[in-house]
Motif scaffolding. Structure first.
Motif, PDB file in Angstrom:
ATOM      1  N   ASP A 119      40.083  33.605  35.955  1.00  0.00           N
ATOM      2  CA  ASP A 119      40.938  34.477  36.763  1.00  0.00           C
ATOM      3  C   ASP A 119      40.997  33.960  38.204  1.00  0.00           C
ATOM      4  O   ASP A 119      39.997  33.522  38.761  1.00  0.00           O
ATOM      5  CB  ASP A 119      40.365  35.901  36.748  1.00  0.00           C
ATOM      6  CG  ASP A 119      41.239  36.832  37.580  1.00  0.00           C
ATOM      7  OD1 ASP A 119      42.289  37.267  37.089  1.00  0.00           O
ATOM      8  OD2 ASP A 119      40.895  37.046  38.761  1.00  0.00           O
ATOM      9  N   GLY A 120      42.205  34.026  38.757  1.00  0.00           N
ATOM     10  CA  GLY A 120      42.367  33.581  40.145  1.00  0.00           C
ATOM     11  C   GLY A 120      42.537  32.078  40.253  1.00  0.00           C
ATOM     12  O   GLY A 120      42.341  31.487  41.311  1.00  0.00           O
ATOM     13  N   ASN A 212      46.036  43.842  48.806  1.00  0.00           N
ATOM     14  CA  ASN A 212      47.119  42.996  49.304  1.00  0.00           C
ATOM     15  C   ASN A 212      48.093  43.924  50.018  1.00  0.00           C
ATOM     16  O   ASN A 212      48.916  44.589  49.380  1.00  0.00           O
ATOM     17  CB  ASN A 212      47.823  42.283  48.155  1.00  0.00           C
ATOM     18  CG  ASN A 212      49.016  41.449  48.650  1.00  0.00           C
ATOM     19  OD1 ASN A 212      49.444  41.601  49.798  1.00  0.00           O
ATOM     20  ND2 ASN A 212      49.523  40.586  47.810  1.00  0.00           N
ATOM     21  N   TYR A 245      40.260  40.720  51.698  1.00  0.00           N
ATOM     22  CA  TYR A 245      41.048  40.451  50.483  1.00  0.00           C
ATOM     23  C   TYR A 245      41.086  38.955  50.232  1.00  0.00           C
ATOM     24  O   TYR A 245      41.692  38.211  50.991  1.00  0.00           O
ATOM     25  CB  TYR A 245      42.477  41.003  50.611  1.00  0.00           C
ATOM     26  CG  TYR A 245      43.245  40.996  49.307  1.00  0.00           C
ATOM     27  CD1 TYR A 245      44.256  40.058  49.062  1.00  0.00           C
ATOM     28  CD2 TYR A 245      42.934  41.893  48.291  1.00  0.00           C
ATOM     29  CE1 TYR A 245      44.940  40.035  47.857  1.00  0.00           C
ATOM     30  CE2 TYR A 245      43.621  41.890  47.089  1.00  0.00           C
ATOM     31  CZ  TYR A 245      44.625  40.955  46.873  1.00  0.00           C
ATOM     32  OH  TYR A 245      45.299  40.945  45.682  1.00  0.00           O
ATOM     33  N   GLY A 247      42.007  37.637  47.182  1.00  0.00           N
ATOM     34  CA  GLY A 247      43.082  37.292  46.246  1.00  0.00           C
ATOM     35  C   GLY A 247      42.522  36.684  44.969  1.00  0.00           C
ATOM     36  O   GLY A 247      43.227  36.008  44.229  1.00  0.00           O
ATOM     37  N   SER A 248      41.260  36.909  44.728  1.00  0.00           N
ATOM     38  CA  SER A 248      40.597  36.494  43.484  1.00  0.00           C
ATOM     39  C   SER A 248      39.759  37.687  43.042  1.00  0.00           C
ATOM     40  O   SER A 248      38.750  38.020  43.668  1.00  0.00           O
ATOM     41  CB  SER A 248      39.719  35.265  43.739  1.00  0.00           C
ATOM     42  OG  SER A 248      39.228  34.748  42.525  1.00  0.00           O
ATOM     43  N   LEU A 249      40.215  38.337  41.950  1.00  0.00           N
ATOM     44  CA  LEU A 249      39.678  39.648  41.573  1.00  0.00           C
ATOM     45  C   LEU A 249      38.158  39.658  41.449  1.00  0.00           C
ATOM     46  O   LEU A 249      37.492  40.556  41.988  1.00  0.00           O
ATOM     47  CB  LEU A 249      40.309  40.100  40.249  1.00  0.00           C
ATOM     48  CG  LEU A 249      39.761  41.385  39.629  1.00  0.00           C
ATOM     49  CD1 LEU A 249      39.953  42.575  40.553  1.00  0.00           C
ATOM     50  CD2 LEU A 249      40.418  41.624  38.276  1.00  0.00           C
ATOM     51  N   TYR A 263      38.566  48.324  45.937  1.00  0.00           N
ATOM     52  CA  TYR A 263      39.603  47.332  45.627  1.00  0.00           C
ATOM     53  C   TYR A 263      40.801  48.080  45.049  1.00  0.00           C
ATOM     54  O   TYR A 263      40.666  48.896  44.123  1.00  0.00           O
ATOM     55  CB  TYR A 263      39.086  46.315  44.614  1.00  0.00           C
ATOM     56  CG  TYR A 263      40.122  45.309  44.171  1.00  0.00           C
ATOM     57  CD1 TYR A 263      40.967  45.577  43.097  1.00  0.00           C
ATOM     58  CD2 TYR A 263      40.287  44.104  44.844  1.00  0.00           C
ATOM     59  CE1 TYR A 263      41.939  44.673  42.693  1.00  0.00           C
ATOM     60  CE2 TYR A 263      41.255  43.185  44.436  1.00  0.00           C
ATOM     61  CZ  TYR A 263      42.073  43.481  43.367  1.00  0.00           C
ATOM     62  OH  TYR A 263      43.038  42.573  42.978  1.00  0.00           O
ATOM     63  N   TYR A 265      44.673  47.614  43.552  1.00  0.00           N
ATOM     64  CA  TYR A 265      45.897  46.904  43.179  1.00  0.00           C
ATOM     65  C   TYR A 265      46.854  47.941  42.584  1.00  0.00           C
ATOM     66  O   TYR A 265      46.782  48.252  41.405  1.00  0.00           O
ATOM     67  CB  TYR A 265      45.688  45.730  42.228  1.00  0.00           C
ATOM     68  CG  TYR A 265      46.799  44.716  42.432  1.00  0.00           C
ATOM     69  CD1 TYR A 265      48.130  45.040  42.114  1.00  0.00           C
ATOM     70  CD2 TYR A 265      46.568  43.506  43.030  1.00  0.00           C
ATOM     71  CE1 TYR A 265      49.175  44.174  42.377  1.00  0.00           C
ATOM     72  CE2 TYR A 265      47.597  42.613  43.285  1.00  0.00           C
ATOM     73  CZ  TYR A 265      48.902  42.958  42.972  1.00  0.00           C
ATOM     74  OH  TYR A 265      49.939  42.096  43.249  1.00  0.00           O
ATOM     75  N   LYS A 275      49.631  44.839  38.629  1.00  0.00           N
ATOM     76  CA  LYS A 275      49.544  43.440  38.169  1.00  0.00           C
ATOM     77  C   LYS A 275      48.383  43.196  37.223  1.00  0.00           C
ATOM     78  O   LYS A 275      48.461  42.349  36.348  1.00  0.00           O
ATOM     79  CB  LYS A 275      49.398  42.525  39.387  1.00  0.00           C
ATOM     80  CG  LYS A 275      49.197  41.071  39.037  1.00  0.00           C
ATOM     81  CD  LYS A 275      49.074  40.180  40.266  1.00  0.00           C
ATOM     82  CE  LYS A 275      49.002  38.715  39.873  1.00  0.00           C
ATOM     83  NZ  LYS A 275      48.826  37.827  41.043  1.00  0.00           N
ATOM     84  N   LEU A 276      47.301  43.909  37.367  1.00  0.00           N
ATOM     85  CA  LEU A 276      46.070  43.570  36.644  1.00  0.00           C
ATOM     86  C   LEU A 276      46.107  44.088  35.213  1.00  0.00           C
ATOM     87  O   LEU A 276      46.703  45.128  34.916  1.00  0.00           O
ATOM     88  CB  LEU A 276      44.857  44.113  37.395  1.00  0.00           C
ATOM     89  CG  LEU A 276      44.714  43.593  38.829  1.00  0.00           C
ATOM     90  CD1 LEU A 276      43.461  44.145  39.473  1.00  0.00           C
ATOM     91  CD2 LEU A 276      44.733  42.073  38.888  1.00  0.00           C
ATOM     92  N   ARG A 277      45.447  43.333  34.312  1.00  0.00           N
ATOM     93  CA  ARG A 277      45.521  43.633  32.891  1.00  0.00           C
ATOM     94  C   ARG A 277      44.350  44.497  32.477  1.00  0.00           C
ATOM     95  O   ARG A 277      43.192  44.259  32.838  1.00  0.00           O
ATOM     96  CB  ARG A 277      45.518  42.313  32.088  1.00  0.00           C
ATOM     97  CG  ARG A 277      46.858  41.607  31.961  1.00  0.00           C
ATOM     98  CD  ARG A 277      47.505  41.133  33.254  1.00  0.00           C
ATOM     99  NE  ARG A 277      46.679  40.275  34.074  1.00  0.00           N
ATOM    100  CZ  ARG A 277      47.085  39.085  34.546  1.00  0.00           C
ATOM    101  NH1 ARG A 277      48.277  38.639  34.257  1.00  0.00           N
ATOM    102  NH2 ARG A 277      46.280  38.349  35.295  1.00  0.00           N
ATOM    103  N   GLU A 281      40.622  42.462  32.359  1.00  0.00           N
ATOM    104  CA  GLU A 281      40.291  42.500  33.793  1.00  0.00           C
ATOM    105  C   GLU A 281      39.753  43.881  34.159  1.00  0.00           C
ATOM    106  O   GLU A 281      38.607  44.036  34.568  1.00  0.00           O
ATOM    107  CB  GLU A 281      41.527  42.138  34.636  1.00  0.00           C
ATOM    108  CG  GLU A 281      41.957  40.685  34.498  1.00  0.00           C
ATOM    109  CD  GLU A 281      43.268  40.367  35.224  1.00  0.00           C
ATOM    110  OE1 GLU A 281      44.147  41.237  35.310  1.00  0.00           O
ATOM    111  OE2 GLU A 281      43.399  39.218  35.696  1.00  0.00           O
TER     112      GLU A 281
HETATM  113  P1  P6P Z   1      48.298  39.026  44.617  1.00  0.00           P
HETATM  114  C1  P6P Z   1      44.899  36.411  40.365  1.00  0.00           C
HETATM  115  O1  P6P Z   1      46.133  35.958  39.875  1.00  0.00           O
HETATM  116  C2  P6P Z   1      44.872  37.906  40.191  1.00  0.00           C
HETATM  117  O2  P6P Z   1      45.076  38.248  38.869  1.00  0.00           O
HETATM  118  C3  P6P Z   1      43.542  38.452  40.689  1.00  0.00           C
HETATM  119  O3  P6P Z   1      42.500  37.549  40.561  1.00  0.00           O
HETATM  120  C4  P6P Z   1      43.826  38.754  42.140  1.00  0.00           C
HETATM  121  O4  P6P Z   1      43.027  39.819  42.629  1.00  0.00           O
HETATM  122  C5  P6P Z   1      45.297  39.141  42.128  1.00  0.00           C
HETATM  123  O5  P6P Z   1      45.878  38.483  41.008  1.00  0.00           O
HETATM  124  C6  P6P Z   1      45.991  38.691  43.395  1.00  0.00           C
HETATM  125  O6  P6P Z   1      47.337  39.146  43.309  1.00  0.00           O
HETATM  126  O7  P6P Z   1      49.576  39.732  44.187  1.00  0.00           O
HETATM  127  O8  P6P Z   1      47.606  39.750  45.743  1.00  0.00           O
HETATM  128  O9  P6P Z   1      48.475  37.561  44.882  1.00  0.00           O
END
Ligand code: P6P
Length: 341
Positions: A119-120, A212, A245, A247-249, A263, A265, A275-277, A281
């Motif tokens: 992931d990320g 974000n 932040y 950007g890597s969950l 956190y 999203y 966005k997250l599954r 995730e």
């Molecule tokens: P954004 C990486 O693609 C991911 O799935 C997570 O690891 C991360 O937290 C998120 O997307 C980042 O998304 O829209 O902020 O770039």
């Protein structure tokens, strides 16, 4: 120097505490450990070898450009599960459909694994931490038969184990089997994950929030109000909260587990489910969060109570310190009441 407890030793000691344990889950966890060490080696040399850095050229089911390491990690974990004998099938972020294993030994496997192999991964080229996330369920179909989608689509509350590997300044494996959360740091000099964070507890509150904020104008007003609250100067400290932040969950989640935090999203006007599954995730990290004293919700209900409808379904995700998530939930409920009023 205190005694070094390796992950293998820890798993075996924990198995001994359960008289009916037969060792399959222990072997599966050890297989995940082995695969993670190999992925860690490849991640750490990614910048040195053209053959494993950069884009693979494909696009996954998510519509995301696959990195070479995504594919390498995905294939490695699948092989480890397929030939380990404990897993009858998998669901992976990198594969459109679930994958039932057809060799006789695997068909007898008691477990299915849902995972995000890397992931990320878009952060690899800029040397930012990335992670592997895994969620383990007991199969519902009969042993000896071919794994089914029903085996995969189980509520998070049915997980028997879950965890993540963080390929950061060090490589850490953090997991739970429903009896607390423990963290292990890879010692490359001996090739072992060693117990470094026993009985992890997520702080009930902090002055950190993680989102974000490019989504701030198109998300729920209650979330907007909570972020505004975080950004106000607190008279008792003379400063606002700190936004963090990566950007890597996995990295953002791990910080919340260690230091506290929240956190977010959210769903947005364009992407109401965020966005997250859910399956590989949100559910596994929710299990870790709850087992360490935190909360994980989609803004309306407990993440682990959501009945999944598809392998790659997305959900709005709020996870972290108990008091901070409760405060955000209050903001959401107040905003909804005002909207109705
Ligand atoms: P954004 C990486 O693609 C991911 O799935 C997570 O690891 C991360 O937290 C998120 O997307 C980042 O998304 O829209 O902020 O770039």
């Amino acid at each position: 120097m205190s005694k070094v407890t390796t992950l293998h030793e820890f798993i075996m000691n924990r198995q001994a505490e359960f008289p009916f344990a037969t060792g399959e889950l222990s072997r599966l966890l050890n297989d995940i450990s082995t695969a993670s060490k190999i992925v860690s080696r490849d991640v750490r040399r990614a910048g040195l070898f053209e053959d494993i850095i950069g884009a693979e050229g494909g696009v996954n089911v998510q519509g995301e450009e696959q990195q070479k390491l995504d594919v390498i990690a995905d294939e490695l974990f699948i092989k480890m599960f397929q030939y380990g004998g404990e897993v009858c099938g998998i669901g992976s972020e990198e594969n459109d459909d679930y994958l039932p294993f057809d060799n006789e030994q695997s068909k007898k496997g008691k477990y299915v694994v849902l995972f995000d192999p890397l992931d990320g991964s878009s952060n690899i080229d800029v040397n930012v931490s990335i992670g592997t996330i895994f969620s383990i369920f007991r199969r519902k179909s009969d042993a000896g038969s071919t794994a089914t989608m029903e085996d995969m689509l189980q509520k998070g509350s049915e997980q028997v184990a879950a965890g993540y590997v963080l390929y950061g300044s060090s490589t850490m494996l953090v997991y739970t089997t429903g009896h607390g959360v423990n963290g292990f740091t890879l010692d490359p000099s001996i090739g072992e994950f060693c117990l470094s964070h026993p009985d992890m507890k997520m702080p009930e509150k902090s002055r950190l929030y993680s989102m974000n904020e490019g989504n701030i104008d198109v998300c729920h007003p209650g979330i907007q109000n909570y972020v505004k609250y975080c950004q106000e100067t607190d008279p008792s400290t003379g400063r606002p909260y700190s936004g963090r932040y990566i950007g890597s969950l996995v990295a953002d989640f791990h910080r919340s587990l260690i230091k506290g935090g929240i956190y977010i999203y959210p769903g947005t006007e364009q992407n109401p489910n965020g966005k997250l599954r859910l399956m590989y995730e949100c559910n596994p990290l929710a299990f870790i969060a709850e087992q360490s004293g935190g909360i994980a919700t989609n803004g309306k209900e407990r993440i682990m109570d959501i009945s999944p409808s598809s392998l790659h379904q997305r959900v709005p995700y709020i996870v972290g310190s108990k008091e901070q998530v409760e405060q955000l939930m209050n903001c959401i409920q107040e905003a909804d009441a005002q909207h109705v009023g």
